[in-house]
Design a protein around this motif. Structure first.
Motif, PDB file in Angstrom:
ATOM      1  N   THR A   1     -37.550 114.480  57.953  1.00 14.84           N
ATOM      2  CA  THR A   1     -36.170 114.538  58.175  1.00 14.84           C
ATOM      3  C   THR A   1     -35.817 114.350  58.843  1.00 14.84           C
ATOM      4  OG1 THR A   1     -36.380 116.604  59.052  1.00 14.84           O
ATOM      5  CG2 THR A   1     -36.866 116.520  56.857  1.00 14.84           C
ATOM      6  N   GLU A   2     -34.119 114.642  59.139  1.00 15.40           N
ATOM      7  CA  GLU A   2     -32.965 114.083  60.007  1.00 15.40           C
ATOM      8  C   GLU A   2     -33.521 114.550  61.188  1.00 15.40           C
ATOM      9  OE1 GLU A   2     -28.463 114.122  60.885  1.00 15.40           O
ATOM     10  OE2 GLU A   2     -28.949 113.997  58.962  1.00 15.40           O
ATOM     11  N   GLN A   3     -34.383 115.892  61.433  1.00 12.86           N
ATOM     12  CA  GLN A   3     -34.423 115.870  62.696  1.00 12.86           C
ATOM     13  C   GLN A   3     -35.579 115.855  62.822  1.00 12.86           C
ATOM     14  OE1 GLN A   3     -31.090 117.522  63.621  1.00 12.86           O
ATOM     15  NE2 GLN A   3     -32.455 118.743  65.123  1.00 12.86           N
ATOM     16  N   ASP A   4     -36.804 115.485  62.258  1.00 16.04           N
ATOM     17  CA  ASP A   4     -37.858 114.209  62.887  1.00 16.04           C
ATOM     18  C   ASP A   4     -37.591 113.652  63.191  1.00 16.04           C
ATOM     19  OD1 ASP A   4     -39.447 116.813  61.638  1.00 16.04           O
ATOM     20  OD2 ASP A   4     -39.658 116.189  59.629  1.00 16.04           O
ATOM     21  N   ILE A   5     -36.276 112.615  62.420  1.00 19.12           N
ATOM     22  CA  ILE A   5     -35.855 111.288  63.660  1.00 19.12           C
ATOM     23  C   ILE A   5     -35.762 110.919  64.284  1.00 19.12           C
ATOM     24  CG2 ILE A   5     -35.181 109.108  62.257  1.00 19.12           C
ATOM     25  CD1 ILE A   5     -35.235 109.011  59.521  1.00 19.12           C
ATOM     26  N   LEU A   6     -34.668 112.446  64.721  1.00 17.04           N
ATOM     27  CA  LEU A   6     -34.341 112.714  65.988  1.00 17.04           C
ATOM     28  C   LEU A   6     -34.905 112.448  66.993  1.00 17.04           C
ATOM     29  CD1 LEU A   6     -31.300 113.986  64.776  1.00 17.04           C
ATOM     30  CD2 LEU A   6     -31.075 112.118  65.799  1.00 17.04           C
ATOM     31  N   HIS A   7     -36.523 114.221  66.656  1.00 17.93           N
ATOM     32  CA  HIS A   7     -36.879 113.905  67.721  1.00 17.93           C
ATOM     33  C   HIS A   7     -38.194 113.290  67.664  1.00 17.93           C
ATOM     34  CE1 HIS A   7     -40.172 116.896  68.945  1.00 17.93           C
ATOM     35  NE2 HIS A   7     -40.914 116.513  69.015  1.00 17.93           N
ATOM     36  N   LEU A   8     -38.844 112.153  66.762  1.00 17.10           N
ATOM     37  CA  LEU A   8     -39.351 110.600  67.426  1.00 17.10           C
ATOM     38  C   LEU A   8     -38.924 110.431  68.793  1.00 17.10           C
ATOM     39  CD1 LEU A   8     -40.357 109.834  63.493  1.00 17.10           C
ATOM     40  CD2 LEU A   8     -41.996 110.783  65.904  1.00 17.10           C
ATOM     41  N   ILE A   9     -37.423 109.654  68.294  1.00 17.67           N
ATOM     42  CA  ILE A   9     -36.682 108.674  69.240  1.00 17.67           C
ATOM     43  C   ILE A   9     -36.364 109.678  70.517  1.00 17.67           C
ATOM     44  CG2 ILE A   9     -34.637 107.989  69.107  1.00 17.67           C
ATOM     45  CD1 ILE A   9     -34.135 107.682  66.546  1.00 17.67           C
ATOM     46  N   ALA A  10     -35.956 111.052  70.075  1.00 17.16           N
ATOM     47  CA  ALA A  10     -35.429 112.009  72.104  1.00 17.16           C
ATOM     48  C   ALA A  10     -37.120 111.997  72.639  1.00 17.16           C
ATOM     49  CB  ALA A  10     -35.311 113.385  71.437  1.00 17.16           C
ATOM     50  N   GLN A  11     -38.087 111.841  71.627  1.00 18.59           N
ATOM     51  CA  GLN A  11     -39.455 111.820  72.209  1.00 18.59           C
ATOM     52  C   GLN A  11     -40.195 110.609  72.956  1.00 18.59           C
ATOM     53  OE1 GLN A  11     -41.001 115.185  72.794  1.00 18.59           O
ATOM     54  NE2 GLN A  11     -38.925 115.578  72.051  1.00 18.59           N
ATOM     55  N   ASP A  12     -39.735 109.422  72.804  1.00 20.88           N
ATOM     56  CA  ASP A  12     -39.688 108.345  72.564  1.00 20.88           C
ATOM     57  C   ASP A  12     -38.477 107.923  73.864  1.00 20.88           C
ATOM     58  OD1 ASP A  12     -40.169 104.968  73.253  1.00 20.88           O
ATOM     59  OD2 ASP A  12     -40.325 104.793  71.355  1.00 20.88           O
ATOM     60  N   PRO A  13     -40.070 107.108  75.547  1.00 20.81           N
ATOM     61  CA  PRO A  13     -38.492 107.066  76.767  1.00 20.81           C
ATOM     62  C   PRO A  13     -37.946 105.776  76.503  1.00 20.81           C
ATOM     63  CG  PRO A  13     -40.631 108.000  77.273  1.00 20.81           C
ATOM     64  CD  PRO A  13     -40.967 108.131  75.506  1.00 20.81           C
ATOM     65  N   TRP A  14     -38.616 105.056  75.942  1.00 20.47           N
ATOM     66  CA  TRP A  14     -37.997 103.659  76.138  1.00 20.47           C
ATOM     67  C   TRP A  14     -36.534 103.579  75.352  1.00 20.47           C
ATOM     68  CZ3 TRP A  14     -37.010  99.666  71.787  1.00 20.47           C
ATOM     69  CH2 TRP A  14     -36.726  98.815  72.307  1.00 20.47           C
ATOM     70  N   MET A  15     -37.062 104.116  73.895  1.00 17.57           N
ATOM     71  CA  MET A  15     -36.263 104.174  73.064  1.00 17.57           C
ATOM     72  C   MET A  15     -35.144 105.339  73.452  1.00 17.57           C
ATOM     73  SD  MET A  15     -36.981 104.952  69.119  1.00 17.57           S
ATOM     74  CE  MET A  15     -36.330 104.272  68.267  1.00 17.57           C
ATOM     75  N   MET A  16     -35.046 105.628  73.871  1.00 10.45           N
ATOM     76  CA  MET A  16     -33.953 106.953  75.223  1.00 10.45           C
ATOM     77  C   MET A  16     -33.654 106.472  76.676  1.00 10.45           C
ATOM     78  SD  MET A  16     -33.765 109.855  73.835  1.00 10.45           S
ATOM     79  CE  MET A  16     -32.312 111.284  74.680  1.00 10.45           C
ATOM     80  N   ASP A  17     -33.876 105.929  76.601  1.00 11.19           N
ATOM     81  CA  ASP A  17     -33.213 104.410  77.960  1.00 11.19           C
ATOM     82  C   ASP A  17     -32.184 103.668  77.510  1.00 11.19           C
ATOM     83  OD1 ASP A  17     -33.500 103.022  81.037  1.00 11.19           O
ATOM     84  OD2 ASP A  17     -34.244 102.321  80.066  1.00 11.19           O
ATOM     85  N   VAL A  18     -33.084 103.039  76.375  1.00 12.61           N
ATOM     86  CA  VAL A  18     -32.446 101.797  75.254  1.00 12.61           C
ATOM     87  C   VAL A  18     -30.720 103.017  75.019  1.00 12.61           C
ATOM     88  CG1 VAL A  18     -32.009 100.715  73.294  1.00 12.61           C
ATOM     89  CG2 VAL A  18     -33.399 100.316  74.178  1.00 12.61           C
ATOM     90  N   LEU A  19     -30.824 103.447  74.608  1.00 10.53           N
ATOM     91  CA  LEU A  19     -29.810 104.536  74.455  1.00 10.53           C
ATOM     92  C   LEU A  19     -28.520 104.738  75.406  1.00 10.53           C
ATOM     93  CD1 LEU A  19     -30.617 107.177  71.659  1.00 10.53           C
ATOM     94  CD2 LEU A  19     -29.814 104.793  71.310  1.00 10.53           C
ATOM     95  N   ARG A  20     -29.145 105.357  76.175  1.00 10.41           N
ATOM     96  CA  ARG A  20     -28.085 105.791  77.384  1.00 10.41           C
ATOM     97  C   ARG A  20     -27.753 104.446  78.516  1.00 10.41           C
ATOM     98  NH1 ARG A  20     -33.091 107.061  80.274  1.00 10.41           N
ATOM     99  NH2 ARG A  20     -32.744 109.693  79.376  1.00 10.41           N
ATOM    100  N   LEU A  21     -28.559 103.017  78.119  1.00 12.81           N
ATOM    101  CA  LEU A  21     -27.348 101.744  78.579  1.00 12.81           C
ATOM    102  C   LEU A  21     -25.977 101.670  77.506  1.00 12.81           C
ATOM    103  CD1 LEU A  21     -30.574  99.902  79.591  1.00 12.81           C
ATOM    104  CD2 LEU A  21     -29.487 100.487  81.092  1.00 12.81           C
ATOM    105  N   VAL A  22     -26.428 101.969  75.923  1.00  8.98           N
ATOM    106  CA  VAL A  22     -25.407 101.909  75.442  1.00  8.98           C
ATOM    107  C   VAL A  22     -24.750 102.198  75.717  1.00  8.98           C
ATOM    108  CG1 VAL A  22     -25.513 101.545  72.756  1.00  8.98           C
ATOM    109  CG2 VAL A  22     -27.138 100.089  73.773  1.00  8.98           C
ATOM    110  N   ARG A  23     -24.871 103.918  75.759  1.00 10.34           N
ATOM    111  CA  ARG A  23     -24.108 104.590  75.588  1.00 10.34           C
ATOM    112  C   ARG A  23     -22.979 104.534  76.807  1.00 10.34           C
ATOM    113  NH1 ARG A  23     -25.563 110.492  78.368  1.00 10.34           N
ATOM    114  NH2 ARG A  23     -25.869 109.261  79.734  1.00 10.34           N
ATOM    115  N   ASP A  24     -23.579 104.003  78.210  1.00  9.12           N
ATOM    116  CA  ASP A  24     -22.874 104.368  79.491  1.00  9.12           C
ATOM    117  C   ASP A  24     -22.143 102.891  79.670  1.00  9.12           C
ATOM    118  OD1 ASP A  24     -23.979 106.052  80.363  1.00  9.12           O
ATOM    119  OD2 ASP A  24     -25.960 105.057  81.827  1.00  9.12           O
ATOM    120  N   LEU A  25     -22.049 101.978  78.173  1.00 10.93           N
ATOM    121  CA  LEU A  25     -20.716 100.732  78.320  1.00 10.93           C
ATOM    122  C   LEU A  25     -19.542 101.239  77.655  1.00 10.93           C
ATOM    123  CD1 LEU A  25     -23.370  97.954  75.851  1.00 10.93           C
ATOM    124  CD2 LEU A  25     -22.594  98.361  78.029  1.00 10.93           C
ATOM    125  N   HIS A  26     -19.471 102.421  77.117  1.00 11.70           N
ATOM    126  CA  HIS A  26     -18.525 103.363  76.710  1.00 11.70           C
ATOM    127  C   HIS A  26     -16.919 102.869  75.639  1.00 11.70           C
ATOM    128  CE1 HIS A  26     -19.209 106.444  79.908  1.00 11.70           C
ATOM    129  NE2 HIS A  26     -19.648 105.507  80.480  1.00 11.70           N
TER     130      HIS A  26
END
Length: 184
Positions: free
Chosen positions: A4-29
């Motif tokens: 499900t969509e929630q499963d996909i979001l959970h997979l990503i949230a549990q992946d430290p590398w992906m979360m780091d990428v998303l954090r870097l991109v978010r911080d570009l604003h």
């Protein structure tokens, strides 16, 4: 197992590398900014194939929508900024506000509308990290084809089947994920 969509979001949230990428991109604003395509697709298909190691990405696609700064030079500047933080990643930053001209379409209203014009429904997916650290998903064609491992053209590519087929041959996804199917 049907994700499900929630499963996909959970997979990503549990992946430290992906979360780091998303954090870097978010911080570009950057406005209406997402990380999409293979970043999400590979994670889902690797999970559905039972792979323990992530399939390598050609690049990390960062897409945003900003009609005030359509210059490609700004995209390059953002790629360089990301490169400073994670030099091992090949970054691809693209302002979707200018991509309509590349594809011969009328101007897009936002990133989601631009993504709907991408070649495959299963790849027209993206995620971003919100300010509170949670992750949200954008999928203009839904996630059915993604989670069912079906590769089919978006309506924008239904009349470009030669280009669509050539892309699939070049990508060689069937060798990486043998369970995928091609739909029309």
């Amino acid at each position: 197992m049907k994700l499900t969509e929630q499963d996909i979001l959970h997979l990503i949230a549990q992946d430290p590398w992906m979360m780091d990428v998303l954090r870097l991109v978010r911080d570009l604003h950057l406005p209406d900014c997402w990380v999409g395509a293979g970043f999400v697709r590979n994670k889902v298909w690797d999970q559905l194939h039972g792979y323990n190691a992530a399939t390598a990405l050609d690049d990390v696609d960062v897409v945003y929508y900003d009609i005030d700064y359509p210059e490609e030079s700004f995209e390059t500047e953002m790629e360089e900024k990301l490169q400073e933080n994670r030099s091992e990643i090949k970054w691809s930053v693209t302002n979707q506000a200018r991509m309509h001209a590349v594809h011969g379409d009328r101007p897009y209203k936002d990133t989601g509308e631009a993504m709907a014009k991408w070649p495959e429904t299963c790849t027209a997916v993206a995620v971003r990290m919100k300010e509170d650290g949670s992750v949200e998903l954008l999928a203009p064609w839904g996630i059915e084809d993604l989670v069912n491992m079906v590769v089919r053209p978006t309506p924008a590519f239904e009349h470009k089947m030669d280009e669509f087929t050539a892309r699939q041959e070049k990508k060689q996804w069937i060798k990486k994920w043998p369970k995928i199917q091609f739909g029309g």
